[in-house]
Motif scaffolding. Structure first.
Motif, mmCIF file in Angstrom:
data_model
loop_
_atom_site.group_PDB
_atom_site.id
_atom_site.type_symbol
_atom_site.label_atom_id
_atom_site.label_comp_id
_atom_site.label_asym_id
_atom_site.label_seq_id
_atom_site.Cartn_x
_atom_site.Cartn_y
_atom_site.Cartn_z
ATOM 1 N N TRP A 33 0.645 -0.991 0.003
ATOM 2 C CA TRP A 33 -0.346 0.315 0.594
ATOM 3 C C TRP A 33 0.653 1.099 -0.122
ATOM 4 O O TRP A 33 1.955 1.258 0.444
ATOM 5 C CB TRP A 33 -0.920 -0.230 1.270
ATOM 6 C CG TRP A 33 -1.303 1.064 1.363
ATOM 7 C CD1 TRP A 33 -2.592 1.670 1.063
ATOM 8 C CD2 TRP A 33 -0.929 2.414 1.560
ATOM 9 N NE1 TRP A 33 -3.492 2.760 1.449
ATOM 10 C CE2 TRP A 33 -2.626 3.029 2.192
ATOM 11 C CE3 TRP A 33 -0.071 3.046 2.816
ATOM 12 C CZ2 TRP A 33 -2.734 4.466 2.196
ATOM 13 C CZ3 TRP A 33 0.122 4.411 4.011
ATOM 14 C CH2 TRP A 33 -0.934 5.056 3.665
ATOM 15 N N ARG A 74 3.963 0.803 2.440
ATOM 16 C CA ARG A 74 4.399 -0.732 3.197
ATOM 17 C C ARG A 74 3.988 -1.445 2.590
ATOM 18 O O ARG A 74 3.071 -1.639 2.062
ATOM 19 C CB ARG A 74 3.551 -0.348 4.362
ATOM 20 C CG ARG A 74 1.733 -0.205 4.250
ATOM 21 C CD ARG A 74 0.861 -0.070 5.600
ATOM 22 N NE ARG A 74 -0.140 -0.254 5.472
ATOM 23 C CZ ARG A 74 -1.130 0.724 5.734
ATOM 24 N NH1 ARG A 74 -0.429 2.055 5.688
ATOM 25 N NH2 ARG A 74 -2.660 0.710 5.551
ATOM 26 N N ASP A 76 3.183 -6.192 3.439
ATOM 27 C CA ASP A 76 1.827 -6.848 5.089
ATOM 28 C C ASP A 76 2.677 -7.867 4.391
ATOM 29 O O ASP A 76 2.498 -8.521 3.652
ATOM 30 C CB ASP A 76 0.603 -6.581 4.331
ATOM 31 C CG ASP A 76 0.184 -7.618 5.836
ATOM 32 O OD1 ASP A 76 0.861 -8.542 6.586
ATOM 33 O OD2 ASP A 76 -1.151 -7.736 5.025
ATOM 34 N N THR A 108 1.771 -2.955 13.256
ATOM 35 C CA THR A 108 -0.107 -2.597 12.788
ATOM 36 C C THR A 108 0.570 -2.027 11.829
ATOM 37 O O THR A 108 1.955 -2.041 10.887
ATOM 38 C CB THR A 108 -0.717 -1.838 14.098
ATOM 39 O OG1 THR A 108 0.355 -0.704 13.939
ATOM 40 C CG2 THR A 108 -0.663 -2.553 14.987
ATOM 41 N N THR A 109 0.054 -1.271 10.923
ATOM 42 C CA THR A 109 -0.131 -0.651 9.962
ATOM 43 C C THR A 109 0.653 0.846 10.423
ATOM 44 O O THR A 109 0.903 1.712 9.244
ATOM 45 C CB THR A 109 -1.538 -0.689 9.110
ATOM 46 O OG1 THR A 109 -2.219 -0.048 9.676
ATOM 47 C CG2 THR A 109 -2.118 -2.039 8.214
ATOM 48 N N ASN A 110 0.079 1.309 11.330
ATOM 49 C CA ASN A 110 0.578 2.434 12.224
ATOM 50 C C ASN A 110 1.683 2.197 12.574
ATOM 51 O O ASN A 110 2.480 1.742 13.365
ATOM 52 C CB ASN A 110 0.031 2.623 13.314
ATOM 53 C CG ASN A 110 0.127 4.453 13.732
ATOM 54 O OD1 ASN A 110 1.634 4.738 13.593
ATOM 55 N ND2 ASN A 110 -0.381 5.013 15.055
ATOM 56 N N TYR A 142 4.865 -5.462 8.874
ATOM 57 C CA TYR A 142 4.440 -4.191 7.952
ATOM 58 C C TYR A 142 6.424 -3.289 8.098
ATOM 59 O O TYR A 142 6.600 -3.927 9.278
ATOM 60 C CB TYR A 142 3.573 -3.297 8.261
ATOM 61 C CG TYR A 142 2.362 -3.956 8.437
ATOM 62 C CD1 TYR A 142 1.653 -4.453 7.278
ATOM 63 C CD2 TYR A 142 1.564 -4.253 9.116
ATOM 64 C CE1 TYR A 142 0.029 -4.694 7.684
ATOM 65 C CE2 TYR A 142 0.809 -5.189 9.307
ATOM 66 C CZ TYR A 142 -0.535 -5.324 8.425
ATOM 67 O OH TYR A 142 -1.561 -5.640 8.487
ATOM 68 N N ILE A 144 7.779 -0.536 6.710
ATOM 69 C CA ILE A 144 6.641 0.700 6.443
ATOM 70 C C ILE A 144 8.139 1.908 5.649
ATOM 71 O O ILE A 144 8.564 1.656 6.800
ATOM 72 C CB ILE A 144 6.146 1.640 7.627
ATOM 73 C CG1 ILE A 144 4.827 0.377 7.773
ATOM 74 C CG2 ILE A 144 5.435 3.222 7.488
ATOM 75 C CD1 ILE A 144 4.549 0.909 9.138
#
Length: 218
Positions: A33, A74, A76, A108-110, A142, A144
């Motif tokens: 993403w 990022r 996954d 997490t995605t954060n 993740y 990032i």
């Protein structure tokens, strides 16, 4: 291009070469993403986030819209993995956009929930390598990539805006948290909490109750 790294050891006296499988590229073809995507005026090409994990070092690459003050990309990995290093191949145009980038490892995605494993504070347009090889011996799901232009003034050579320009991002490590070593063939000590350990040394991140020490053997 495969998802594996191979190291070759040769004995030229007997013309014998052995191939040893090392860390695996855990990011290959995994979901990716990015905060924005460049939309060219001509049809037929896409610059979406997945271009950075397609196994190709040439374009089209993952690219964001131009004129951004913050960008984020990022991948996954599908589950928490034992990561050793991250290889980032920028598209090389122009290097001033990439200066100051950071890499985080998070569950997490954060990115703020994770750990900062690299932040560029020294590269210039003349010295930034391509690809960049970043050691990130952490556990995470993740990976990032982040950059910003929100706190001027900037160092010499920085562009006033930033973009994503990633031709390939490779995340090398072991699929299992219970394995470590260059070919992921060694097992973490049974006394490690949840059986998880450092990917290089095999030291436990935490110990099961009743055990102490780097390898929880005491």
């Amino acid at each position: 291009m495969t998802g594996m790294v191979f190291v070759f050891y040769c004995n030229w006296a007997v013309l014998l070469c052995l191939s040893v499988q090392a860390y695996e590229n855990l990011a290959l073809h995994k979901p990716a993403w990015q905060s924005s995507t460049w939309r060219p005026s001509f049809p037929g090409l896409s610059y979406t986030a997945d271009r950075a994990v397609d196994g190709q070092y040439t374009g089209p690459c993952a690219e964001s819209g131009v004129g951004q003050t913050t960008v984020e990309w990022r991948v996954d990995l599908g589950a928490v993995k034992n990561i050793h290093h991250v290889l980032i191949n920028h598209n090389g145009w122009p290097s001033g956009w990439a200066l100051g980038f950071s890499v985080y490892i998070s569950n997490t995605t954060n990115k703020e929930d994770g750990v900062l494993c690299f932040r560029d504070t020294n590269y210039t347009r003349a010295t930034i390598p391509n690809p960049v090889n970043i050691t990130c011996p952490y556990h995470g799901r993740y990976v990032i990539y982040y950059n910003n232009r929100t706190h001027p003034p900037y160092p010499e050579g920085y562009r006033p805006y930033t973009v994503i320009g990633l031709c390939e991002v490779e995340v090398y490590g072991c699929r299992s948290l219970r394995n470590y070593g260059e070919n992921c063939s060694l097992e973490c000590p049974q006394t490690c909490q949840d059986g998880n350990c450092d990917i290089v040394e095999g030291t436990c991140l935490a110990c099961r109750p009743g055990f102490i020490g780097p390898r929880c053997m005491e």
